[in-house]
Design an enzyme around this catalytic site. Structure first.
Site, short mmCIF file in Angstrom:
data_model
loop_
_atom_site.label_atom_id
_atom_site.label_comp_id
_atom_site.label_asym_id
_atom_site.label_seq_id
_atom_site.Cartn_x
_atom_site.Cartn_y
_atom_site.Cartn_z
N HIS A 41 0.88 -1.31 -0.03
CA HIS A 41 0.02 0.01 -0.02
C HIS A 41 0.77 1.27 0.03
CE1 HIS A 41 0.78 1.04 4.38
NE2 HIS A 41 0.52 -0.44 4.50
N CYS B 208 3.28 -4.86 6.77
CA CYS B 208 2.78 -4.59 5.28
C CYS B 208 4.19 -3.91 4.62
CB CYS B 208 1.56 -3.40 5.30
SG CYS B 208 0.39 -4.64 5.86
#
Length: 279
Positions: A179, A195
């Site tokens: 992301h 992440c």
């Protein structure tokens, strides 16, 4: 006679030169130098200001982004098919394979100590300006995030940035994403909770190249191909001590005197008689 001798000499000379040249030939043919890979080529204008879904994405000072973390086309030895994503946490880079030994390289931020993982996954979903919902474990570590327990709408301050690419392994979503991030200065560091963070302009570029179903490889800590999915250990559960029970002190007996009535006529204080019965 002289003509015959000259022809013989030419034949001997030709054979001699051929033998001499053959000494320079290895088995299998003449050796040729291996082509050297070209130098990385930065993508021009990668970090200019833009507007996406009516949201302003500011320009970034390219000179403040370390050169190895800027978007660029690079030589990258791999047998993976074009479209594969290969993430190297130790170098904090993501390669998107574009052809035979060719890739686009992006700088990333990866999991900090205790949040590293490795393995293979598949791109199963992608969303623009996604809603971010912190997991309960994150809220427990940072109670200020409780205000977003029902989700923070997408926007310039949202931790998922401009795009989110969702990953699953064997059909299981372990909560890992590729992301964007408004904290572009964290790129090149171990700063996330597992992440893969990218600069907003970079994650938009990668997002536009994906169709879904792409293979994602997250290398091990020492840069090796993973043989299995390796996840960080679960966080220890904090024991909640019960609150102490407060027992109120016994109330004193209360026997007010009647105003204007002689003490001799006052009713005596009530007494309580306890009877113990033998068994």
């Amino acid at each position: 006679m002289r003509a015959t001798l000259n022809a013989f000499c030419k034949t001997v000379l030709t054979l001699g030169l051929a033998a001499l040249l053959s000494a320079c030939v290895h088995e299998g043919g003449m050796s040729t130098p291996t082509a050297k890979p070209g130098a990385p080529k930065e993508v021009e204008g990668a970090y200019l200001a833009t507007k996406d879904a009516n949201i302003d994405i500011p320009a970034l000072p390219v000179e403040e982004i370390p050169q190895q973390f800027r978007r660029q086309s690079v030589y990258f030895e791999t047998n993976e098919a074009p479209g594969t994503i290969i993430i190297n946490p130790s170098q904090r880079v993501l390669h998107y394979v574009t052809g035979k030994n060719q890739a686009l390289r992006y700088g990333i931020s990866v999991g900090r100590s205790g949040f590293e993982w490795s393995g293979t996954a598949v791109v199963t979903e992608k969303k623009p300006w996604p809603t971010w919902t912190p997991p309960k474990e994150m809220i427990a570590r940072d109670p200020k995030l409780a205000k977003w327990k029902d989700g923070q709408p997408g926007g310039p301050t949202n931790p998922l940035g401009a795009r989110a690419i969702y990953l699953t392994t064997n059909g299981v979503d372990y909560g890992y994403r590729i992301h964007g991030t408004p904290e572009w200065r964290s790129i090149g560091r171990n700063a996330s909770s597992g992440c893969i963070r990218m600069i907003n302009q970079d994650v938009i570029d990668l997002y536009n190249r994906l169709q879904g179903g792409e293979k994602v490889v997250v290398l091990t800590r020492d840069g090796q191909y993973p043989t299995r999915l390796s996840l960080p250990p679960p966080a220890p559960v904090k024991k909640v001590e019960p609150a102490p029970v407060v027992v109120p002190a016994a109330m004193p007996s209360f026997n007010p005197l009647l105003q204007g009535v002689p003490p001799a006529l006052q009713a005596p204080a009530a007494t309580t008689t306890t009877t113990t019965t033998g068994g």
